[in-house]
Design an enzyme around this catalytic site. Structure first.
Site, mmCIF file in Angstrom:
data_model
loop_
_atom_site.group_PDB
_atom_site.id
_atom_site.type_symbol
_atom_site.label_atom_id
_atom_site.label_comp_id
_atom_site.label_asym_id
_atom_site.label_seq_id
_atom_site.Cartn_x
_atom_site.Cartn_y
_atom_site.Cartn_z
ATOM 1 C CG ASN A 93 6.475 3.022 4.994
ATOM 2 O OD1 ASN A 93 6.192 3.245 3.835
ATOM 3 N ND2 ASN A 93 5.623 3.201 5.973
ATOM 4 C CG HIS B 192 7.452 7.354 6.245
ATOM 5 N ND1 HIS B 192 7.474 7.008 4.924
ATOM 6 C CD2 HIS B 192 6.197 7.092 6.671
ATOM 7 C CE1 HIS B 192 6.279 6.573 4.546
ATOM 8 N NE2 HIS B 192 5.471 6.607 5.595
ATOM 9 N NE ARG C 256 -1.282 2.488 2.872
ATOM 10 C CZ ARG C 256 -0.689 3.555 3.373
ATOM 11 N NH1 ARG C 256 -0.471 4.631 2.622
ATOM 12 N NH2 ARG C 256 -0.277 3.574 4.636
ATOM 13 C CG ASP C 257 3.223 4.261 3.078
ATOM 14 O OD1 ASP C 257 3.457 5.136 2.253
ATOM 15 O OD2 ASP C 257 3.184 4.480 4.304
ATOM 16 C CG HIS D 298 2.988 4.564 9.321
ATOM 17 N ND1 HIS D 298 2.426 3.589 8.530
ATOM 18 C CD2 HIS D 298 3.511 5.463 8.458
ATOM 19 C CE1 HIS D 298 2.594 3.898 7.254
ATOM 20 N NE2 HIS D 298 3.246 5.034 7.173
ATOM 21 C CB CYS E 235 2.328 10.509 1.622
ATOM 22 S SG CYS E 235 0.800 11.377 1.233
#
Ligand code: COA
Ligand code: ZN
Length: 307
Positions: A247, A207, A13-14, A205, A238
């Protein structure tokens, strides 16, 4: 201290959302299926967002339908609105990860919503998910700082967490969207949320945009946080946060905890083997370090001159 760690891999996803090249649906499915064999707690497989906003994940439903579900793994999808809830539930997603931003500028750039508008939307999304066999989590982007506004006050984040908890959402993820958090800041906010809401499943979460990612994860773990988002190979970023990049790298995180004797439930060698397939899947090198350096117990032959 040695509490167990639970990892949600968000590469599909990310990571995939920001890749310059389209990844075929069948390749996404095969990648997630390989990840499923490594013992992760969760896999964030896709997002049910507007295909205009995130074209790379326009095949979310096909991906969720196509993957083989390991019984012990929760398959998660990121969700911005009620339409996303409906799409995700129609294909049996295990966990809906509602997304908002702590800062209004990033919220408007990313979701066309301020934080208050997102929270109002969350109330409708909770109603839309009522009666479904699904877990709910809320991710707060820019919880430690915003690329447009700078530092986000911890009090504001606490207020947002309170409103999420009031909605009956079981988990909250604090996201350092552009890698500006430092370990002391992470420890302080994580500890404050954990102390005030002991029943909430709290995830970090991080990064690694500025090299502080693993230090931040360790700082959170030291104040009792057990859940982390990370992306295989260190993919991620993002598209609506200027300067955002990877990440923290899942195999580097698992390796760090393994060196410390902390259980993650993950088969590190299996994970490294999947990571080795990433460059050919996405067409470029990835930032992860353990894949390149080998694990810390790697040994080299002595130079012939002194053997
Ligand atoms: N799934 C699929 N399509 C969606 C959708 C969803 N969850 N939500 C909205 N849409 C579609 C609408 O049907 C509409 O389509 P149309 O133009 O064909 O009629 C279009 O998107 C615009 O809908 P609207 O409700 O006006 O949305 P918006 O343009 O204000 O965008 C979001 C708001 C939240 C849908 C969009 O910004 C988004 O998906 N953002 C996600 C960002 C993201 O994932 N960032 C990275 C992770 S942090
Ligand atoms: Zn992220």
């Amino acid at each position: 201290m040695s509490h167990r760690v639970f990892i949600n891999d968000v590469a599909a996803r990310d990571g995939f959302q920001i890749e310059p090249r389209w990844i075929e649906t069948a390749d996404k499915i095969a990648f997630i299926d390989r990840l499923s064999a490594t013992g992760l707690a969760k896999i964030e497989a896709t997002s049910f967002t507007s295909p205009k906003a995130i074209p790379n994940l326009a095949d979310a439903a096909e991906v969720m339908r196509g993957i083989h579900r390991a019984p012990d793994i929760d398959y998660v999808a990121l969700i911005p609105n009620v339409k996303g809830v409906e799409r995700a539930l129609s294909v049996g997603t295990d966990e809906l990860n509602f997304v908002m931003s702590a800062s209004d500028s990033h919220g408007r750039a990313n979701l066309r919503m301020t934080a208050d508008e997102s929270l109002a939307r969350f109330a409708d999304m909770v109603v839309a998910a009522e009666g479904a066999d699904v877990r709910l989590n809320a991710s707060i982007s820019t919880a430690f700082g915003c690329p447009f506004e700078g530092r986000v006050p911890a009090d504001r984040v606490m207020e947002i967490v309170a409103r999420i908890a009031d909605l009956g959402i079981a988990g909250v993820t604090l996201c350092d969207t552009t890698g500006v958090a430092n370990p002391l800041q992470v420890a302080a906010l994580c500890e404050a949320v954990r102390t005030r809401y002991p029943g909430l499943d709290l995830t970090l979460h991080p990064h690694n945009t500025r090299g502080m990612g693993l230090a931040n994860a360790l700082a959170a773990w030291q104040v009792g946080i057990a859940r982390f988002d990370a992306a295989l190979g260190g993919l991620g970023g993002c598209p609506y946060a200027p300067g955002a990049s990877g990440n923290i790298c899942t195999e580097d995180l698992v390796h760090m905890f393994a060196c410390m004797g902390v259980d993650t439930g993950v088969d590190l060698d299996g994970l490294i083997a999947v990571s080795e397939t990433l460059p050919s899947l996405i067409g470029h090198d990835v930032p992860g370090q353990v894949v390149k350096a080998g694990k810390a117990d790697r040994r080299y032959r002595l130079p012939a001159a002194i053997a």
